[in-house]
Design an enzyme around this catalytic site. Structure first.
Site, PDB file in Angstrom:
ATOM      1  N   HIS A 199       5.919   5.138  -2.655  1.00 16.28           N
ATOM      2  CA  HIS A 199       4.711   4.310  -2.717  1.00 16.28           C
ATOM      3  C   HIS A 199       4.967   3.049  -1.899  1.00 16.28           C
ATOM      4  O   HIS A 199       4.121   2.654  -1.104  1.00 16.28           O
ATOM      5  CB  HIS A 199       4.363   3.996  -4.168  1.00 16.28           C
ATOM      6  CG  HIS A 199       3.081   3.246  -4.324  1.00 16.28           C
ATOM      7  ND1 HIS A 199       1.878   3.738  -3.892  1.00 16.28           N
ATOM      8  CD2 HIS A 199       2.815   2.016  -4.866  1.00 16.28           C
ATOM      9  CE1 HIS A 199       0.913   2.865  -4.155  1.00 16.28           C
ATOM     10  NE2 HIS A 199       1.457   1.810  -4.743  1.00 16.28           N
ATOM     11  N   HIS A 258      -1.145  -0.448   3.639  1.00 12.36           N
ATOM     12  CA  HIS A 258      -1.478   0.267   2.403  1.00 12.36           C
ATOM     13  C   HIS A 258      -2.946   0.682   2.439  1.00 12.36           C
ATOM     14  O   HIS A 258      -3.845  -0.151   2.322  1.00 12.36           O
ATOM     15  CB  HIS A 258      -1.193  -0.626   1.206  1.00 12.36           C
ATOM     16  CG  HIS A 258      -1.334   0.048  -0.112  1.00 12.36           C
ATOM     17  ND1 HIS A 258      -1.653   1.392  -0.253  1.00 12.36           N
ATOM     18  CD2 HIS A 258      -1.200  -0.437  -1.392  1.00 12.36           C
ATOM     19  CE1 HIS A 258      -1.714   1.697  -1.530  1.00 12.36           C
ATOM     20  NE2 HIS A 258      -1.445   0.612  -2.233  1.00 12.36           N
ATOM     21  N   PHE A 308      -3.130   0.410  -9.738  1.00 16.00           N
ATOM     22  CA  PHE A 308      -3.488  -0.561 -10.768  1.00 16.00           C
ATOM     23  C   PHE A 308      -3.993   0.174 -12.003  1.00 16.00           C
ATOM     24  O   PHE A 308      -4.582   1.252 -11.917  1.00 16.00           O
ATOM     25  CB  PHE A 308      -4.582  -1.496 -10.259  1.00 16.00           C
ATOM     26  CG  PHE A 308      -4.104  -2.568  -9.307  1.00 16.00           C
ATOM     27  CD1 PHE A 308      -2.769  -2.725  -8.995  1.00 16.00           C
ATOM     28  CD2 PHE A 308      -5.014  -3.437  -8.724  1.00 16.00           C
ATOM     29  CE1 PHE A 308      -2.340  -3.712  -8.126  1.00 16.00           C
ATOM     30  CE2 PHE A 308      -4.609  -4.429  -7.846  1.00 16.00           C
ATOM     31  CZ  PHE A 308      -3.272  -4.573  -7.552  1.00 16.00           C
ATOM     32  N   GLU A 327      10.171   1.095  -8.236  1.00 15.45           N
ATOM     33  CA  GLU A 327      10.246   2.465  -7.721  1.00 15.45           C
ATOM     34  C   GLU A 327      11.676   2.818  -7.324  1.00 15.45           C
ATOM     35  O   GLU A 327      12.148   3.931  -7.605  1.00 15.45           O
ATOM     36  CB  GLU A 327       9.312   2.631  -6.534  1.00 15.45           C
ATOM     37  CG  GLU A 327       9.258   4.061  -6.006  1.00 15.45           C
ATOM     38  CD  GLU A 327       8.207   4.247  -4.925  1.00 15.45           C
ATOM     39  OE1 GLU A 327       7.901   5.412  -4.599  1.00 15.45           O
ATOM     40  OE2 GLU A 327       7.687   3.239  -4.394  1.00 15.45           O
ATOM     41  N   CYS A 378      -4.862   3.103  -6.249  1.00 18.44           N
ATOM     42  CA  CYS A 378      -4.038   3.528  -5.114  1.00 18.44           C
ATOM     43  C   CYS A 378      -3.382   4.888  -5.316  1.00 18.44           C
ATOM     44  O   CYS A 378      -2.696   5.378  -4.428  1.00 18.44           O
ATOM     45  CB  CYS A 378      -2.985   2.471  -4.824  1.00 18.44           C
ATOM     46  SG  CYS A 378      -3.713   0.864  -4.453  1.00 18.44           S
ATOM     47  N   LYS A 381       4.259   3.088   4.727  1.00 21.26           N
ATOM     48  CA  LYS A 381       3.376   1.921   4.653  1.00 21.26           C
ATOM     49  C   LYS A 381       3.921   0.766   5.476  1.00 21.26           C
ATOM     50  O   LYS A 381       3.179  -0.166   5.803  1.00 21.26           O
ATOM     51  CB  LYS A 381       3.178   1.480   3.204  1.00 21.26           C
ATOM     52  CG  LYS A 381       2.309   2.415   2.369  1.00 21.26           C
ATOM     53  CD  LYS A 381       2.072   1.841   0.980  1.00 21.26           C
ATOM     54  CE  LYS A 381       1.183   2.738   0.127  1.00 21.26           C
ATOM     55  NZ  LYS A 381       1.903   3.936  -0.372  1.00 21.26           N
TER      56      LYS A 381
END
Length: 417
Positions: A308, A344, A404, A319, A168, A339
């Site tokens: 994010h 996402h 990831f 975050e 991502c 998002k």
């Protein structure tokens, strides 16, 4: 060091195709999440996603306006998204009929997953009918660098050509690495971003098996809710975002419009876990620090952060902790997650969100975090721009993307003085 600016942008997204149309919906707080209509999802726990709407009306995705059917048949849906976003970006930058040296224009468009639908379809064909049923376009359609390759071929761009794959964080890393190619003199212009099309049965089933996705199937528009106590996972989405990065003097010389400067790029690795972020968002914190150092800026200079912010417990709070640590002395900074509206977009997310940062700088307005009705206690009085866009001057913005494998990227955009 050569300066890098943004001179063109293109979007295919759940909130609209076309940068201005998508931006209008983002500022209005409109969600692009809906029931999945690309396949029968009735046997899946999660049956919602953010998907571009195909059609010919304003804001709808019409690939036939850009690609001949014979071209599209040779491309995975992710590549089609990427080529169409690149076409808008190139037109926006007035580069379609560019008569300069195209050996100085490169392409860096990646994907986190790539041609998943193509791989799935051909596996089914082989299972049912044997190897003779496999399409001769199977490999060219499914490999990730074919978006960059097709953009290069279609527009005759002969400079550096590459594809980053970092889950991502893909699009953010693609943009950052493309900027470095310009800074170091390997190109004058780079077409950079990400494209993703993982809304297929195996894609949704895979993330569902991880228990990562929201199952708010009866209320899709409210399913993506970063930092809200009632969130239950992220919402998958697909589309593409592409930016034209250009060396500053080159852009000025040809009279290009400039949205913002790409001033900083930072990246890091968590070295912690394949899916969970490091405690306290430590890896993301280091990426933001590196980006600030690269830009020659301090935390006090930052006005807005596009998070994010996927709508997962560990990710959201890690975050937030990192941001509150880094910006503890900056009472002026605000952060939101777009998002909450787009879902996402996985490997395309960082490019779409970098575009929103550039537009926030241009228009002096920051997009909201919608569906933020009951913030986590840790949020406190930190400004997450709940539910309504906010007019304010933005000179410096950060776009965060984490993936990831513990991979992190931060981009810093600033106004051009």
């Amino acid at each position: 060091m050569r300066r890098v600016v943004i001179t063109g942008m293109g979007i295919v997204s759940p909130v609209g195709t076309g940068v201005e149309y998508a931006w209008k919906n983002i500022l209005a707080g409109r969600s692009g999440v809906r029931k999945i209509d690309l396949f029968d999802s009735s046997d899946l726990a999660s049956q919602i996603a953010g998907m571009p709407i195909f059609g010919t009306d304003e804001g709808q995705f019409n690939p036939d306006a850009i690609l001949e059917p014979r071209e599209s048949r040779k491309m995975d849906r992710s590549t089609i998204f990427g080529v169409c976003a690149a076409d808008e970006a190139l037109r926006d930058a007035n580069l379609i009929d560019y008569d300069g040296d195209k050996e100085r224009i490169g392409v860096a468009i990646g994907a986190g997953i790539g041609g998943m639908q193509t791989i799935y379809d051909n596996c089914i064909e082989m299972y049912n009918g044997g190897p003779r049923r496999i399409s001769p376009f199977f490999i060219p359609k499914s490999i990730i660098n074919m978006t960059a390759g097709n953009v290069s071929i279609k527009y005759g761009l002969k400079g550096p050509n590459l594809s980053v794959v970092t889950a991502c964080a893909t699009a953010a890393h693609s943009i950052g690495e493309a900027a470095r190619l310009i800074e170091h003199g390997d190109a004058d212009i780079m077409v950079a971003g990400g494209a993703e099309a993982a809304i297929c049965k195996i894609g949704v089933a895979g993330f569902t098996a991880m228990k990562a996705l929201s199952t708010r199937n009866d209320d899709p528009e409210h399913a993506s809710r970063p930092w809200d106590k009632n969130r239950d996972g992220f919402v998958m989405a697909e589309g593409a975002g592409v930016l034209i990065l250009e060396e500053y003097e080159h852009a000025v010389k040809r009279g290009a419009k400039i949205y913002a400067e790409l001033a900083g790029y930072g990246l890091s690795g968590d070295a912690y876990h394949i899916t969970a972020p490091a405690p306290g968002g430590e890896g993301g914190l280091r990426a933001m620090k590196a980006a600030l150092k690269d830009a020659g800026l301090t935390p006090a200079d930052v006005d807005y952060i596009n998070a994010h912010g996927t709508s997962t417990g560990l990710g959201d709070m890690g975050e937030l902790t990192a941001v509150k640590t880094l910006f503890a002395d900056n009472n002026n900074v605000c952060m939101s997650s777009t998002k909450s509206m787009t879902g996402h977009l996985l490997g395309a997310a960082g490019a779409v969100e970098a575009i929103f940062c550039a537009l926030a700088i241009r228009d002096g307005v920051v997009p909201p975090t919608i569906n933020l009705e009951e913030p986590e206690d840790e949020v406190g009085n930190f400004d997450l721009v709940p539910n309504v866009a906010k007019k304010r001057k933005v000179d410096v913005a950060i776009s965060n993307s984490f993936g990831f494998g513990g991979t992190n990227a931060s981009l810093i955009l600033k106004s051009v003085k």
